[in-house]
Enzyme design. Sequence first.
Site, mmCIF file in Angstrom:
data_model
loop_
_atom_site.group_PDB
_atom_site.id
_atom_site.type_symbol
_atom_site.label_atom_id
_atom_site.label_comp_id
_atom_site.label_asym_id
_atom_site.label_seq_id
_atom_site.Cartn_x
_atom_site.Cartn_y
_atom_site.Cartn_z
ATOM 1 N N TYR A 198 0.867 -1.194 0.000
ATOM 2 C CA TYR A 198 0.000 0.000 0.000
ATOM 3 C C TYR A 198 0.894 1.231 0.000
ATOM 4 C CZ TYR A 198 -3.296 3.508 1.921
ATOM 5 O OH TYR A 198 -4.069 4.626 2.125
ATOM 6 N N LYS A 203 5.749 8.991 8.657
ATOM 7 C CA LYS A 203 5.608 8.440 10.004
ATOM 8 C C LYS A 203 6.695 8.932 10.974
ATOM 9 C CE LYS A 203 3.074 4.497 8.127
ATOM 10 N NZ LYS A 203 1.677 4.521 8.604
ATOM 11 N N ASP A 237 9.274 2.581 -1.039
ATOM 12 C CA ASP A 237 8.322 3.243 -0.142
ATOM 13 C C ASP A 237 8.700 2.859 1.290
ATOM 14 O OD1 ASP A 237 4.691 3.462 0.131
ATOM 15 O OD2 ASP A 237 6.309 4.042 1.491
HETATM 16 P P1 KE4 Z 1 -0.416 8.232 4.734
HETATM 17 O O1 KE4 Z 1 -1.044 8.931 3.539
HETATM 18 O O2 KE4 Z 1 -1.429 7.401 5.502
HETATM 19 O O3 KE4 Z 1 0.379 9.189 5.626
HETATM 20 O O4 KE4 Z 1 0.675 7.209 4.191
HETATM 21 C C1 KE4 Z 1 0.287 6.244 3.269
HETATM 22 C C2 KE4 Z 1 1.272 5.087 3.320
HETATM 23 C C3 KE4 Z 1 2.228 5.001 2.338
HETATM 24 N N1 KE4 Z 1 3.139 3.998 2.333
HETATM 25 C C4 KE4 Z 1 3.142 3.052 3.302
HETATM 26 C C5 KE4 Z 1 4.162 1.956 3.267
HETATM 27 C C6 KE4 Z 1 2.185 3.102 4.343
HETATM 28 O O5 KE4 Z 1 2.196 2.146 5.305
HETATM 29 C C7 KE4 Z 1 1.234 4.130 4.362
HETATM 30 C C8 KE4 Z 1 0.150 4.226 5.422
HETATM 31 N N2 KE4 Z 1 0.093 3.138 6.331
HETATM 32 C C9 KE4 Z 1 -1.203 2.869 6.935
HETATM 33 C C10 KE4 Z 1 -1.036 1.625 7.817
HETATM 34 N N3 KE4 Z 1 -1.260 0.449 7.112
HETATM 35 C C11 KE4 Z 1 -1.697 4.057 7.717
HETATM 36 C C12 KE4 Z 1 -2.891 3.763 8.598
HETATM 37 C C13 KE4 Z 1 -4.175 4.265 7.984
HETATM 38 O O6 KE4 Z 1 -4.336 4.164 6.747
HETATM 39 O O7 KE4 Z 1 -5.034 4.736 8.782
#
Ligand code: KE4
Length: 430
Positions: A144, A267, A239
């Site tokens: 993701y 993060k 990523d």
């Molecule tokens: P954000 O747009 O949520 O800040 O980041 C997206 C993203 C991009 N790349 C990786 C590897 C990620 O894990 C994420 C976001 N991770 C999720 C957890 N699986 C955030 C939690 C959520 O979506 O509420």
Amino acid sequence: MKTERSQALFEQAQEWIPGGVNSPVRAFRAVQGTPRFIAHGEGAYLQDVDGNRYLDCVGSWGPLLFGHNPPAIRQALMAQLEHGTTFGAPTELEVQLARAICRAVPSCEQVRLVSSGTEAAMSAVRLARGYTGRAKVVKFEGCYHGHADCLLARAGSGVATFGLPDSAGVPPNLTADTLTLRYNDPQSLQRLFSQMGEEIACVIVEPVAGNMGCVPPLPGFLEQMRSLTQKYGAVLIFDEVMTGFRLALGGAQELYGVTPDLTILGKVIGGGLPLAAYGGRRDIMAYVAPLGPVYQAGTLSGNPMAVAAGLAALRLIEEDPSIYARLKARGEQAARGLREAVLDTGVPATVQQIGSMLTLFFTDRPVTDYASAKSCDTNRFARWFHGMLARGVYWAPSQFESVFLSSAMTDADIYLLVQAARASLKELES
Ligand code: KE4
């Protein structure tokens, strides 16, 4: 366990917010039950609005390397607050953070700060397409990269032809150039590149997958990806939103010794505030506006409050070089205890851990890709999750997520985690 206030708030929330949450996984739909509304976080613990206390294994999905509310980050925020929260103009702090990121992640010769991982991933893909003049994007099932249209794609019927939207609202033409392969399957990557390598703008990958649960790369997978992208002139994007500054100072690319062309971060580098980044080779970053033709912008990009927190976080890491060895030891300690509990109770489950990331998969075979992750018994996971919650451990509310241990956790906390897991596994058999 009292949950009246969480239940009442969840009722209200659903009136004003779709699904009652601002991000889907928080709604507990994969595990049922009432999501806990959190009132306070301190160190390794959360407290919900009903006064229940939990060992926090989610850590806000990765940012909280040091646990909640570390004094150094709180002080940095208070200090910045005296000067203002946002200017929409360059500040000295963002130069310091950009430099600190580039020094920690040598493949990043330059970085652009943005406000979310989604924004960073979307921008990195646009940049790769602008730099190469090509359209095709290769990603992997179960990985993701945020919710940009072109990345919400799943494998089409003939993978090598087109990607299908993985969400409503994404017109097929926006994913037609996104090709989705199986993670840890070097042969399919080789085949795709031999068929259309010259059309591929980039390969984007979680170097250690965390979004199907914790799935490390099999030996050679990343290396083969690196040589194919090199050979065909495609951009390799790691990523590292989840793994960056979590698995090592230099992230998974330091751990595995594979250097991407672009890296996405988030993060941990925000210290708990909204901040992400994309960066990499200077010749590629030269294409980013205002320097080059690839447009990307953001009102709150490099926001002084988020940057102050991020800088304080990186300083905490600098001042504590043993943090990654300790986090790795915590991860191994937890994994060992969980494996013993699985053996003792005879429940078919597999623990996969790397550094302070780990997942308990309800399957008795190794999880190397999305298909094997999807073979898990998610009903059993849901029951086990509630057993953990009832015993004061806040685990990720989905089988397809990693949990994140923090440096605030002690031996006693890991003991609590393992004992709760053992009792919750045993309960499954009753
Ligand atoms: P954000 O747009 O949520 O800040 O980041 C997206 C993203 C991009 N790349 C990786 C590897 C990620 O894990 C994420 C976001 N991770 C999720 C957890 N699986 C955030 C939690 C959520 O979506 O509420």
